[in-house]
Design a protein around this motif. Structure first.
Motif, PDB file in Angstrom:
ATOM      1  N   ALA A  86       0.833  -1.204   0.000  1.00  0.00           N
ATOM      2  CA  ALA A  86       0.000   0.000   0.000  1.00  0.00           C
ATOM      3  C   ALA A  86       0.868   1.254   0.000  1.00  0.00           C
ATOM      4  CB  ALA A  86      -0.931  -0.005   1.207  1.00  0.00           C
ATOM      5  N   ALA A  87       1.941   1.251   0.804  1.00  0.00           N
ATOM      6  CA  ALA A  87       2.855   2.395   0.807  1.00  0.00           C
ATOM      7  C   ALA A  87       3.575   2.511  -0.537  1.00  0.00           C
ATOM      8  CB  ALA A  87       3.863   2.264   1.944  1.00  0.00           C
ATOM      9  N   GLU A  88       3.957   1.368  -1.099  1.00  0.00           N
ATOM     10  CA  GLU A  88       4.669   1.351  -2.381  1.00  0.00           C
ATOM     11  C   GLU A  88       3.806   1.873  -3.523  1.00  0.00           C
ATOM     12  OE1 GLU A  88       7.576  -1.861  -4.649  1.00  0.00           O
ATOM     13  OE2 GLU A  88       5.640  -2.540  -3.845  1.00  0.00           O
ATOM     14  N   SER A  89       2.484   1.794  -3.376  1.00  0.00           N
ATOM     15  CA  SER A  89       1.598   2.280  -4.444  1.00  0.00           C
ATOM     16  C   SER A  89       1.764   3.778  -4.677  1.00  0.00           C
ATOM     17  CB  SER A  89       0.136   1.954  -4.121  1.00  0.00           C
ATOM     18  OG  SER A  89      -0.312   2.678  -2.980  1.00  0.00           O
ATOM     19  N   SER A 143      11.912   2.936   5.533  1.00  0.00           N
ATOM     20  CA  SER A 143      12.269   3.973   6.500  1.00  0.00           C
ATOM     21  C   SER A 143      11.031   4.739   6.964  1.00  0.00           C
ATOM     22  CB  SER A 143      13.285   4.934   5.874  1.00  0.00           C
ATOM     23  OG  SER A 143      13.543   6.026   6.742  1.00  0.00           O
ATOM     24  N   PHE A 144      10.161   5.108   6.024  1.00  0.00           N
ATOM     25  CA  PHE A 144       8.935   5.824   6.394  1.00  0.00           C
ATOM     26  C   PHE A 144       8.036   4.939   7.266  1.00  0.00           C
ATOM     27  CE2 PHE A 144       9.460   8.580   2.424  1.00  0.00           C
ATOM     28  CZ  PHE A 144       9.865   9.680   3.155  1.00  0.00           C
ATOM     29  N   LEU A 145       7.905   3.670   6.919  1.00  0.00           N
ATOM     30  CA  LEU A 145       7.068   2.764   7.712  1.00  0.00           C
ATOM     31  C   LEU A 145       7.607   2.651   9.129  1.00  0.00           C
ATOM     32  CD1 LEU A 145       6.346  -0.103   5.137  1.00  0.00           C
ATOM     33  CD2 LEU A 145       4.808   1.739   5.828  1.00  0.00           C
ATOM     34  N   ASP A 146       8.924   2.543   9.262  1.00  0.00           N
ATOM     35  CA  ASP A 146       9.524   2.442  10.596  1.00  0.00           C
ATOM     36  C   ASP A 146       9.259   3.703  11.404  1.00  0.00           C
ATOM     37  OD1 ASP A 146      10.490  -0.066   9.996  1.00  0.00           O
ATOM     38  OD2 ASP A 146      12.515   0.623   9.473  1.00  0.00           O
ATOM     39  N   ARG A 147       9.436   4.865  10.771  1.00  0.00           N
ATOM     40  CA  ARG A 147       9.243   6.121  11.491  1.00  0.00           C
ATOM     41  C   ARG A 147       7.807   6.297  11.942  1.00  0.00           C
ATOM     42  NH1 ARG A 147      13.537   9.094  13.231  1.00  0.00           N
ATOM     43  NH2 ARG A 147      11.712   9.970  14.218  1.00  0.00           N
ATOM     44  N   LEU A 148       6.856   5.732  11.196  1.00  0.00           N
ATOM     45  CA  LEU A 148       5.435   5.870  11.520  1.00  0.00           C
ATOM     46  C   LEU A 148       4.929   4.726  12.393  1.00  0.00           C
ATOM     47  CD1 LEU A 148       4.171   7.110   8.040  1.00  0.00           C
ATOM     48  CD2 LEU A 148       4.406   8.465  10.126  1.00  0.00           C
ATOM     49  N   ARG A 165      -4.362   2.453   9.468  1.00  0.00           N
ATOM     50  CA  ARG A 165      -4.623   2.724   8.049  1.00  0.00           C
ATOM     51  C   ARG A 165      -4.261   4.169   7.694  1.00  0.00           C
ATOM     52  NH1 ARG A 165      -9.188  -0.636   8.909  1.00  0.00           N
ATOM     53  NH2 ARG A 165     -10.551   1.161   9.253  1.00  0.00           N
ATOM     54  N   ARG A 166      -4.544   5.082   8.597  1.00  0.00           N
ATOM     55  CA  ARG A 166      -4.173   6.486   8.342  1.00  0.00           C
ATOM     56  C   ARG A 166      -2.665   6.634   8.258  1.00  0.00           C
ATOM     57  NH1 ARG A 166      -6.987  10.994   8.753  1.00  0.00           N
ATOM     58  NH2 ARG A 166      -5.293  12.044   9.847  1.00  0.00           N
ATOM     59  N   ARG A 167      -1.924   5.905   9.074  1.00  0.00           N
ATOM     60  CA  ARG A 167      -0.466   5.990   9.021  1.00  0.00           C
ATOM     61  C   ARG A 167       0.083   5.376   7.733  1.00  0.00           C
ATOM     62  NH1 ARG A 167       1.431   3.174  13.962  1.00  0.00           N
ATOM     63  NH2 ARG A 167      -0.709   2.866  14.656  1.00  0.00           N
ATOM     64  N   VAL A 168      -0.563   4.307   7.264  1.00  0.00           N
ATOM     65  CA  VAL A 168      -0.160   3.725   5.980  1.00  0.00           C
ATOM     66  C   VAL A 168      -0.405   4.737   4.856  1.00  0.00           C
ATOM     67  CG1 VAL A 168      -0.663   1.926   4.280  1.00  0.00           C
ATOM     68  CG2 VAL A 168      -0.519   1.338   6.695  1.00  0.00           C
ATOM     69  N   ALA A 169      -1.555   5.402   4.895  1.00  0.00           N
ATOM     70  CA  ALA A 169      -1.870   6.403   3.872  1.00  0.00           C
ATOM     71  C   ALA A 169      -0.879   7.565   3.921  1.00  0.00           C
ATOM     72  CB  ALA A 169      -3.298   6.915   4.051  1.00  0.00           C
ATOM     73  N   LEU A 170      -0.465   7.949   5.130  1.00  0.00           N
ATOM     74  CA  LEU A 170       0.539   9.012   5.259  1.00  0.00           C
ATOM     75  C   LEU A 170       1.875   8.556   4.672  1.00  0.00           C
ATOM     76  CD1 LEU A 170       1.512  11.743   6.252  1.00  0.00           C
ATOM     77  CD2 LEU A 170       1.801  10.759   8.541  1.00  0.00           C
TER      78      LEU A 170
END
Length: 641
Positions: A86-89, A143-148, A165-170
């Motif tokens: 989802a983040a990669e999208s 890196s973004f996933l870890d920080r969030l 889900r909001r953090r994934v969208a961010l």
């Protein structure tokens, strides 16, 4: 350079017109904070600006070739994707650019007649790909996933909570790095440290135009270059940060108060004339009658509903000891959340609870409510303690009921502390007038639902309030009301919150979840806690370095190890000059940061100048880091002799 323009935009929902003739321009490099009361239309305007929703009137345009992305409060994600996918999208634009780059490379091999044009396009694509994260951006995603705080990238989106889900969208938006980013309450469901990191990312890394809808006043004061207030369907723009907005708005309201006072006096004179009887109205004075009506309408339309929650008497009497934790430990699913917690809560205390997502903050509240049992130790609730709970989901609000219907099952009065109050009067204290009281809860904004949940929470005889992220979705005026209430209320509160400004206003102490089961109780507000926490972290680092440094010293005295080389005379001079150079480099960073934080800079500078200044800021920071590293290396050699 203009990135986005809204021209005379209007929008109605049902019979209510929430946007009236809104005009707004946002330049590349600007960071605009969009604020306004709950229900004023901020999220609706965000969707219109993002092109997701059409206005009833007016137009929205953006510069050709720019990409716009919206972080909504309820983001749409593919439930079958993993968190990482989802983040990669967010890399769709990067993927298109790399595919085009590869296609051009193949075309160039065929020696076409337009080779120069293809080489130029390929060069521009290479620059774009570097801007979007380089040739292998997967490390940036992780890196973004870890920080969030998204530590399980293989989990399906379908299994996540709303906050996750909001953090994934961010993360998806950060990965995408759009030219125009519109963030609707981005700090909700983030812990305080992550919000601070997001602030830094916005200021140092993001190069496009950004519109941020947020109630986080520290974020507004640090990261934005302009405040736009949505008020009575229109917008007002205030240059500068949140503190500048407060000063400028106070001046404007004082001026409006003087104007309204003159209007009221004029209207009073007109009404006195009208009251003289029919004779006074038969001498061609219809214009004066019309004028009186217009004055009345002007005054009414210019007034704002200010929510003032009056909670006098809304607390039951309690004992001297409200709550006690005696050596409490808690483990869930084989994971230790915290251990050996000792805490005594007395009347009037307001404890702020902070820590990373998933650290156990909500579990602490559930221990007090009796919904969880400690693994070790004892939770003792005072004999006269009466607990009320304000949860993150606002679960007490039934979307199928009207605001007033939430109280009709209790007869014609509501008990508040030691008093009985009519439901209409009680709801009026929370800013719900007669029309709003008849509305279905499903039609309320997120902040209005939060106010309703507070009204439900504070009925009865509670003297201990447990609040789990109460500031989520509240507008700034309601936040101020909540802060006022907590400061004046004689009861006791435990508040889980990521809102640093809020904690600075209301907390008498901070309970900090610091990882590995450790919970620390610091006296004072958020700033006092942050200073104490930073000192603890430095002490841990020093303790960790101690054994290693001792080992290094033992190795340098070994006959098998070469002794550290002494500084040469030129190196001694270099070391002596470095503090001055570091001070100068840090001053240059501060100068460039001040320039980039000035809204006037973006208005008067071309895009090239803005880009060059941002690059200079990054170079200045790297220069400081290089000088510091050199100073540490030389100082270590000198001290080792």
């Amino acid at each position: 350079m203009t990135a986005l323009t809204a021209d005379h935009v209007s929008r109605s929902l049902g019979s209510s017109q929430i946007l009236k003739d809104v005009s707004l321009t946002v330049d590349l490099g600007e960071r605009v904070g969009l604020i306004g009361a709950n229900g004023s239309g901020k999220s609706t305007l965000a969707r219109i600006l993002a092109g997701i929703e059409a206005p009833d009137g007016g137009t929205v345009s953006q510069r050709r070739g720019l990409r716009t992305m919206l972080l909504s409060q309820e983001p749409e994600l593919d439930p079958e994707m993993t968190v990482f996918q989802a983040a990669e999208s967010g890399l769709a634009h990067w993927r298109d650019a790399t595919l085009r780059f590869e296609a051009i490379a193949q075309l160039i091999e065929q020696a076409p007649s337009d080779r120069d044009a293809l080489l130029h396009e390929q060069s521009e694509l290479a620059t774009l790909i570097e801007t979007l994260g380089g040739w292998d951006p997967r490390h940036r995603i992780q890196s973004f996933l870890d920080r969030l705080g998204l530590t399980r990238p293989g989990d399906l989106v379908a299994t996540l909570s709303g906050g996750e889900r909001r953090r994934v969208a961010l993360a998806r938006l950060l990965v995408a790095a759009p030219d125009i980013a519109i963030l609707d309450e981005p700090t909700n469901h983030l812990d305080a440290d992550t919000v601070a990191w997001l602030e830094d990312w916005i200021m140092r890394e993001f190069r496009g135009a950004m519109i941020i809808i947020t109630h986080d006043r520290y974020l507004l004061d640090r990261a934005v270059t302009r405040i736009v207030e949505l008020d009575l369907g229109g917008v007002r723009s205030y240059p500068g940060r949140y503190r500048d907005y407060l000063a400028l708005r106070a001046e404007r309201l004082a001026q409006e108060a003087r104007v309204e006072a003159r209007l009221v006096n004029t209207m009073r004179r007109e009404q006195e004339w009208l009251s003289r009887g029919p004779a006074a109205r038969t001498t061609k004075q219809q214009a004066r009658i019309q004028r009186a009506q217009e004055l009345s309408e002007t005054i009414v339309s210019g007034r704002r509903d200010v929510v003032k929650v009056n909670l006098e008497g809304a607390v039951a009497k309690g004992g001297k000891r409200i709550l006690e934790f005696r050596g409490v430990s808690l483990s869930l699913g084989g994971r230790e959340m915290f251990r050996d917690l000792d805490l005594i809560l007395t009347p009037g205390e307001r404890i702020g609870v902070v820590g990373p997502n998933g650290a156990g903050k909500t579990s602490l509240l559930k221990l007090i409510l009796g919904e969880l049992t400690p693994t070790k130790g004892e939770v003792v609730v005072g004999l006269n303690t009466k607990v009320a709970y304000f949860d993150q989901t606002r679960g007490s609000v039934d979307l199928n009921l009207s605001v007033l219907d939430h109280f009709t099952g209790e007869g014609d009065r509501v008990r508040v502390g030691d008093k009985w109050i009519e439901p209409h009067a009680w709801l009026d204290r929370f800013g719900f007038d007669g029309a709003r009281q008849r509305q279905k809860a499903a039609m309320l904004s997120g902040g209005e639902r939060a106010r309703l949940a507070l009204a439900l929470l504070l009925r009865g005889e509670a003297n201990l309030i447990l609040m789990d992220e109460p500031t989520n979705d509240l507008d700034l005026s309601t936040l101020a009301v909540l802060e006022e209430f907590l400061l004046d209320w004689p009861g006791t509160a435990i508040v889980v919150s990521h809102d640093r400004y809020f904690l600075d206003q209301v907390a008498t102490s901070i309970l900090s979840f610091e990882g590995d089961g450790e919970v620390v109780h610091d006296r004072g507000d958020w700033d006092a806690h942050r200073e104490a926490r930073d000192q603890r972290r430095e002490a841990r680092k020093a303790a960790a370095r101690g054994p290693a440094r001792n080992a290094d010293m033992r190795r340098t005295t070994s006959p098998d190890i070469k002794v550290v080389k002494a500084l040469t005379p030129p190196e001694v001079k270099e070391l002596e000059a470095l503090p001055t150079k570091i001070d100068a480099a840090e001053a240059e960073v501060a100068r460039l940061d001040a320039l980039l934080a000035s809204p006037g800079f973006y208005a008067s500078s071309s895009r090239d100048v803005v880009s060059e200044t941002m690059a200079a800021s990054d170079a200045a920071r790297r220069q400081v880091e290089a000088l510091m590293a050199r100073w540490e290396a030389l100082e270590l050699r000198r001290s080792s002799r």
